[in-house]
Design an enzyme around this catalytic site. Structure first.
Site, PDB file in Angstrom:
ATOM      1  N   LYS A 163       0.811  -1.217   0.000  1.00 49.25           N
ATOM      2  CA  LYS A 163       0.000   0.000   0.000  1.00 49.25           C
ATOM      3  C   LYS A 163       0.846   1.269   0.000  1.00 49.25           C
ATOM      4  O   LYS A 163       0.570   2.219  -0.739  1.00 49.25           O
ATOM      5  CB  LYS A 163      -0.952  -0.013   1.191  1.00 49.25           C
ATOM      6  CG  LYS A 163      -1.948  -1.156   1.085  1.00 49.25           C
ATOM      7  CD  LYS A 163      -2.956  -1.183   2.201  1.00 49.25           C
ATOM      8  CE  LYS A 163      -3.624  -2.543   2.302  1.00 49.25           C
ATOM      9  NZ  LYS A 163      -4.317  -2.943   1.066  1.00 49.25           N
ATOM     10  N   LEU A 169     -16.099   4.656  -1.339  1.00 50.42           N
ATOM     11  CA  LEU A 169     -17.193   3.690  -1.512  1.00 50.42           C
ATOM     12  C   LEU A 169     -17.168   3.037  -2.891  1.00 50.42           C
ATOM     13  O   LEU A 169     -18.214   2.666  -3.424  1.00 50.42           O
ATOM     14  CB  LEU A 169     -18.544   4.405  -1.312  1.00 50.42           C
ATOM     15  CG  LEU A 169     -18.811   5.043   0.062  1.00 50.42           C
ATOM     16  CD1 LEU A 169     -20.020   5.962   0.000  1.00 50.42           C
ATOM     17  CD2 LEU A 169     -19.018   3.964   1.128  1.00 50.42           C
ATOM     18  N   THR A 215      -7.817  -3.910  -7.582  1.00 52.59           N
ATOM     19  CA  THR A 215      -6.703  -3.970  -6.623  1.00 52.59           C
ATOM     20  C   THR A 215      -5.874  -2.684  -6.700  1.00 52.59           C
ATOM     21  O   THR A 215      -5.452  -2.283  -7.780  1.00 52.59           O
ATOM     22  CB  THR A 215      -5.765  -5.156  -6.923  1.00 52.59           C
ATOM     23  OG1 THR A 215      -6.551  -6.290  -7.252  1.00 52.59           O
ATOM     24  CG2 THR A 215      -4.880  -5.464  -5.730  1.00 52.59           C
ATOM     25  N   ASP A 238      -5.295   2.801  -3.088  1.00 50.04           N
ATOM     26  CA  ASP A 238      -3.957   3.399  -3.001  1.00 50.04           C
ATOM     27  C   ASP A 238      -3.785   4.497  -4.043  1.00 50.04           C
ATOM     28  O   ASP A 238      -3.145   5.524  -3.775  1.00 50.04           O
ATOM     29  CB  ASP A 238      -2.876   2.326  -3.189  1.00 50.04           C
ATOM     30  CG  ASP A 238      -2.947   1.263  -2.108  1.00 50.04           C
ATOM     31  OD1 ASP A 238      -3.385   1.589  -0.990  1.00 50.04           O
ATOM     32  OD2 ASP A 238      -2.575   0.107  -2.394  1.00 50.04           O
ATOM     33  N   SER A 255      -1.431  -0.441 -13.311  1.00 52.85           N
ATOM     34  CA  SER A 255      -2.647   0.193 -13.839  1.00 52.85           C
ATOM     35  C   SER A 255      -2.697   1.700 -13.572  1.00 52.85           C
ATOM     36  O   SER A 255      -3.683   2.349 -13.903  1.00 52.85           O
ATOM     37  CB  SER A 255      -3.885  -0.477 -13.234  1.00 52.85           C
ATOM     38  OG  SER A 255      -3.987  -0.203 -11.850  1.00 52.85           O
TER      39      SER A 255
HETATM   40  O1  RIB Z   1      -3.898  -2.082  -1.616  1.00 54.79           O
HETATM   41  C1  RIB Z   1      -3.423  -3.044  -2.522  1.00 54.79           C
HETATM   42  C2  RIB Z   1      -2.166  -3.629  -2.011  1.00 54.79           C
HETATM   43  O2  RIB Z   1      -2.440  -4.322  -0.818  1.00 54.79           O
HETATM   44  C3  RIB Z   1      -1.510  -4.652  -2.909  1.00 54.79           C
HETATM   45  O3  RIB Z   1      -0.580  -4.084  -3.775  1.00 54.79           O
HETATM   46  C4  RIB Z   1      -0.878  -5.632  -1.922  1.00 54.79           C
HETATM   47  O4  RIB Z   1       0.509  -5.629  -1.983  1.00 54.79           O
HETATM   48  C5  RIB Z   1      -1.397  -5.213  -0.557  1.00 54.79           C
HETATM   49  O5  RIB Z   1      -0.462  -4.492   0.147  1.00 54.79           O
HETATM   50 NA    NA Z   2      -6.067  -1.968 -11.324  1.00 52.95          NA
END
Ligand code: RIB
Ligand code: NA
Length: 317
Positions: free
Chosen positions: A41, A223, A252, A256, A297
């Site tokens: 993260k 959200l 994913t 972040d 991405s």
């Molecule tokens: O928030 C996504 C991240 O959570 C991924 O990249 C993984 O490594 C975990 O830390």
């Molecule tokens: Na992505």
């Protein structure tokens, strides 16, 4: 020199399997694709801010192995300062086995490894770098006491702080809230922290009020496709900030991307209202769900709409 954004947090090598659906306990299923990527993260947030044009630095720990070496190269390729990315001999680089289903939802296991060895001493060594930054960003993927130490150090130096309380934990001492200029959680994190169930905009509004009562300067709850809800000490009446609809491939790391983008705007677009910072961060995070992987991405400034980098707030939306 002076940094826009310094992130004190985690690096993980993501091991991503694409699956038709997430497996149940005790079940073996076939995946359709595998890929390895740079994640964690803290690092994800730092890379997002860097791709948008912030001058960034990372404070982190990797293992003395090929994953760690490759990670440091990855930071350098993205223009992130690595003076305070150190190498532990006693543990391996963090890894994150991830499964992503057909609707782009994920489940993640993290094995922190070297991330757990990042110490207060390491943060002290980076003190002048952190104090020189406009924004300091933390998560909970390293020892939480080190995060606490970092937030205090940044606050004392007059640096704006962002805390992303992820991965979710059921309890967080109130000093984490009080040390956060921006406290930004997703639905599941907000649920665990507040004890409320957080599914709708209405639920998130209640959670935002609780987070502000606990002392955060500004609260954001993301959200997903429903956008986010914000509130601030100056204007505690929660406000919903919608986001353009998307057809997600892989969500994913979208959270972040959101945090990294917020940090970028707080450092480089100080004149924008917080609400507009959050709206733009949401649009940038949205672009990340359209492509597979986490950092893989994240788009850079030149690939994004110039309106996201305008000093002006567009009216009439
Ligand atoms: O928030 C996504 C991240 O959570 C991924 O990249 C993984 O490594 C975990 O830390
Ligand atoms: Na992505």
């Amino acid at each position: 020199g002076k940094f826009d954004v310094v992130v004190v947090g985690s690096c993980m090598t993501d091991l991503v399997s694409y699956v038709p659906r997430l497996p149940k306990a005790g079940e073996t299923i076939h995946g359709t694709k595998f890929s390895m990527g740079f994640g964690g993260k803290g690092a994800n947030q730092c890379i997002m801010a860097a791709r948008l044009g912030a001058k960034t630095a990372m404070v982190a720990k990797v293992g003395d192995d090929s994953f760690g070496e490759r990670y440091i190269e990855n930071f350098k390729r993205n223009g992130v300062n690595t003076d305070h990315v150190s190498v532990a001999r006693e543990a391996s680089t963090g890894v994150a086995p991830i499964a992503v289903n057909a609707s782009g939802e994920n489940s993640i296991v993290i094995v922190s490894g070297a991330n757990d060895l990042l110490s207060e001493g390491d943060v002290k060594n980076a003190k002048s770098m952190i104090a020189s930054a406009s924004v300091c960003v933390c998560q909970l993927e390293i020892n939480p006491e080190v995060t606490h130490f970092t937030l205090s150090l940044a606050k004392k130096a007059g640096v704006q702080t962002i805390l992303n309380p992820a991965p979710a934990s059921a309890w967080l001492d109130y000093y984490y809230y009080r040390l956060s200029d921006v406290f930004c959680a997703n639905e599941s994190e907000a649920e665990l922290l507040t004890g409320l169930s957080v599914n709708t905009v209405d639920d998130a509004e209640k959670a935002v009020i609780m987070i502000l009562e606990r002392g955060a300067g500004q609260a954001v709850i993301t959200l997903g496709s429903k956008g986010s809800v914000i509130g601030t000490q100056e204007n505690p009446i929660p406000k919903h900030i919608p986001v353009t609809p998307a057809d997600p491939v892989d969500s994913t790391g979208a959270g972040d991307a959101f945090i990294g983008a917020m940090a970028f705007y707080m450092a480089k677009f100080k004149m924008l209202p917080f609400e507009e910072i959050v709206r733009r961060a949401g649009e940038i995070a949205r672009t990340s769900v359209l492509n597979p992987g986490t950092q893989s991405s994240y788009l850079s400034k030149k690939e994004l709409s110039p309106s996201l980098f305008s000093e002006l707030v567009q009216r009439g939306r």
